[in-house]
Write a protein that holds these residues in place. Structure first.
Motif, PDB file in Angstrom:
ATOM      1  N   TRP A  11       3.594   1.536   0.366  1.00 57.54           N
ATOM      2  CA  TRP A  11       2.277   1.828   0.933  1.00 57.54           C
ATOM      3  C   TRP A  11       2.155   1.321   2.369  1.00 57.54           C
TER       4      TRP A  11
ATOM      5  N   GLY B 190      -5.716   2.565   6.506  1.00 58.02           N
ATOM      6  CA  GLY B 190      -5.539   2.867   5.089  1.00 58.02           C
ATOM      7  C   GLY B 190      -4.078   2.854   4.691  1.00 58.02           C
ATOM      8  N   PRO B 191      -3.808   2.935   3.390  1.00 59.11           N
ATOM      9  CA  PRO B 191      -2.430   2.901   2.897  1.00 59.11           C
ATOM     10  C   PRO B 191      -1.712   4.220   3.141  1.00 59.11           C
TER      11      PRO B 191
ATOM     12  N   MET C 107     -10.552   0.503   0.554  1.00 56.20           N
ATOM     13  CA  MET C 107     -10.452  -0.038   1.907  1.00 56.20           C
ATOM     14  C   MET C 107     -11.400   0.721   2.831  1.00 56.20           C
TER      15      MET C 107
ATOM     16  N   ASP D 114      -2.702  -1.762   2.637  1.00 59.81           N
ATOM     17  CA  ASP D 114      -3.882  -0.905   2.528  1.00 59.81           C
ATOM     18  C   ASP D 114      -4.633  -0.775   3.849  1.00 59.81           C
ATOM     19  N   HIS D 115      -4.265  -1.572   4.841  1.00 65.33           N
ATOM     20  CA  HIS D 115      -4.912  -1.496   6.150  1.00 65.33           C
ATOM     21  C   HIS D 115      -4.020  -0.864   7.224  1.00 65.33           C
TER      22      HIS D 115
ATOM     23  N   GLN E 174       5.257  -1.751  -3.898  1.00 65.25           N
ATOM     24  CA  GLN E 174       4.035  -1.866  -3.104  1.00 65.25           C
ATOM     25  C   GLN E 174       4.310  -1.667  -1.620  1.00 65.25           C
TER      26      GLN E 174
ATOM     27  N   ALA F 218      -5.198   8.824   0.745  1.00 70.23           N
ATOM     28  CA  ALA F 218      -5.834   8.085   1.838  1.00 70.23           C
ATOM     29  C   ALA F 218      -5.937   8.948   3.095  1.00 70.23           C
TER      30      ALA F 218
END
Length: 315
Positions: free
Chosen positions: A119, A17-18, A1, A52-53, A116, A23
């Motif tokens: 994250w 980021g995650p 990312m 992830d963002h 998931q 990260a």
């Protein structure tokens, strides 16, 4: 990312980021290369809901005191990432079953979905929740926020109209075509929306994404700075290539529909074999999106058959 650092006033990070130690270290190293620390950031802006963002957003905001910026459609999700995630998982299971995935396989998906979500980080209050078309000062420039859903239902472009610069998140990536996952109507994921959302709450992600790509191409920005990989300096040409790819895919999907009707999962098995068993969400999302495109062209129709939905070609 890829996170973008805007060095003007106010000092701004676009996407965080995650929520992982690796990260955070990468972010600290990237800032240090400019003689900066996380504590120096004054604003943090977000392009869309994916972990992830946004995952490090709460950590960055807490360490820096930075104001947070997002489109209003994203604010509720950032405030309640885990609640939204649970409702979304219930929705995904319902859609997968509707489109032919065996129930036990669909339910098994909920475990990885919950993993998931770790994250996605902790709840985050958005200081500036702006409507599509609203403007905000970030890094010495004025940016217009444009809601352009597809890859997610909260995909946001930050557009510098003066210089034709677009911070695009995952809307248009140079090397890969963003996958518009099956999506629930955002209002049905909000707290207090009632019983868990089901398959009937699905929105047609890919047709919406295609419309958004066409709008981006028509605007012909000078550059699109995405959330992964290289910059895009010829958006109209890349969009045309992406649209040709989608047309090839929906024509292939149409050719796999059985005369008596096929579920999206059956088509996915034809296309990708056992990969569809290992990644039913990605594979069924891909097929279902192209069936939605085909239906918009009048080339397919869906009919309920008990618990499942079967698609047949028209004409």
């Amino acid at each position: 990312m890829t996170a973008w650092l805007l060095l003007g006033d106010p000092l701004t990070l676009v996407d965080a980021g995650p929520a992982s130690a690796a990260a955070l270290v990468a972010l600290e190293d990237g800032l240090a290369a400019h003689g900066l620390r996380v504590a120096d950031l004054e604003r943090v802006a977000f392009t869309h809901e994916h972990a992830d963002h946004v995952g490090l957003g709460s950590v960055v905001a807490a360490r820096s005191g930075a104001e947070t910026v997002a489109i209003d459609a994203l604010a509720g999700r950032l405030a309640d990432p885990h609640g939204h995630g649970e409702r979304e998982t219930a929705f995904l299971v319902s859609v997968l079953v509707r489109h032919g995935v065996p129930r036990d396989l669909a339910v098994a998906l909920s475990g990885p979905q919950r993993q998931q979500r770790a994250w996605a980080g902790e709840p985050l209050a958005v200081d500036h929740a702006l409507p599509s078309g609203g403007t905000v000062a970030l890094g010495g420039r004025t940016w217009e926020l444009v809601l352009r859903p597809g890859h997610s239902q909260t995909d946001t472009l930050y557009v510098d109209r003066a210089d034709g610069i677009v911070l695009g998140g995952d809307h248009l990536l140079a090397r890969v075509s963003s996958n518009p996952l099956m999506a629930c109507a955002p209002t049905r994921l909000a707290p207090g929306a009632g019983p868990d959302p089901g398959a009937d709450d699905r929105v047609a992600s890919l047709p919406g994404y295609v419309a958004g790509l066409r709008a981006t191409a028509a605007e012909a920005p000078a550059v699109v700075l995405g959330g992964h990989g290289a910059a895009v300096d010829d958006a109209p040409a890349l969009v045309a290539e992406r649209l040709r790819g989608h047309e090839r895919r929906w024509r292939r999907v149409a050719g796999l529909l059985a005369p008596e009707g096929s579920t999206a999962f059956a088509v996915a098995r034809e296309m990708w074999g056992d990969t569809a068993l290992r990644q039913p969400l990605l594979c069924v999302s891909e097929v279902l999106g192209h069936l939605d495109l085909l239906a918009r062209e009048g080339g397919a129709i869906a009919r309920r058959d008990g618990e499942v939905e079967r698609w047949t070609a028209v004409g």
